[in-house]
Design a protein around this motif. Structure first.
Motif, PDB file in Angstrom:
ATOM      1  N   SER A   1      -4.716   9.926   3.259  1.00 49.94           N
ATOM      2  CA  SER A   1      -5.978  10.628   3.448  1.00 49.94           C
ATOM      3  C   SER A   1      -7.112   9.613   3.414  1.00 49.94           C
TER       4      SER A   1
ATOM      5  N   GLU B   1      -0.284   9.347  -0.979  1.00 47.53           N
ATOM      6  CA  GLU B   1       0.478  10.234  -1.849  1.00 47.53           C
ATOM      7  C   GLU B   1       1.871  10.462  -1.276  1.00 47.53           C
TER       8      GLU B   1
ATOM      9  N   SER C   1     -12.691   5.676   1.049  1.00 47.24           N
ATOM     10  CA  SER C   1     -11.537   5.760   0.141  1.00 47.24           C
ATOM     11  C   SER C   1     -10.309   6.190   0.918  1.00 47.24           C
ATOM     12  N   TYR C   2      -9.211   5.520   0.647  1.00 52.26           N
ATOM     13  CA  TYR C   2      -7.915   5.895   1.195  1.00 52.26           C
ATOM     14  C   TYR C   2      -7.037   6.331   0.035  1.00 52.26           C
ATOM     15  N   LEU C   3      -6.404   7.486   0.165  1.00 56.23           N
ATOM     16  CA  LEU C   3      -5.507   8.006  -0.859  1.00 56.23           C
ATOM     17  C   LEU C   3      -4.117   8.103  -0.259  1.00 56.23           C
TER      18      LEU C   3
ATOM     19  N   THR D   1     -10.554   1.955  -2.516  1.00 57.94           N
ATOM     20  CA  THR D   1     -11.934   2.290  -2.161  1.00 57.94           C
ATOM     21  C   THR D   1     -12.699   1.029  -1.803  1.00 57.94           C
TER      22      THR D   1
ATOM     23  N   GLU E   1      -4.993   4.885  -4.770  1.00 53.81           N
ATOM     24  CA  GLU E   1      -6.254   5.038  -4.063  1.00 53.81           C
ATOM     25  C   GLU E   1      -6.903   3.671  -3.911  1.00 53.81           C
TER      26      GLU E   1
END
Length: 72
Positions: A30, A21, A17-19, A4, A2
């Motif tokens: 995301s 996965e 925020s970028y997640l 941020t 993640e």
């Protein structure tokens, strides 16, 4: 993973925020953005939010297309 970012611009603050996965189908990216406007600027929140959603969606589609093209 993640990532941020936080900051302030004019009468408001924001956090993005970028997640990233791993999934069975590949990688999922995301994005979540939170903004807090003050004063009269808060009245424009619904319009600004809709515009940002459209822009983020378009940018993520463009990123996906670029990454898939380079993977070929």
């Amino acid at each position: 993973m993640e990532i941020t970012f936080t900051g302030a611009s004019g009468p408001g603050r924001f956090e993005v925020s970028y997640l990233i996965e791993e999934t069975a189908k590949g990688i999922r990216l995301s994005c979540h953005m939170r903004m807090e406007q003050k004063g009269l600027f808060a009245l424009a929140d619904p319009v600004v939010a809709a515009s940002l959603r459209r822009d983020f969606a378009a940018n993520l589609r463009n990123l996906e297309a670029l990454l898939e093209t380079r993977a070929e």
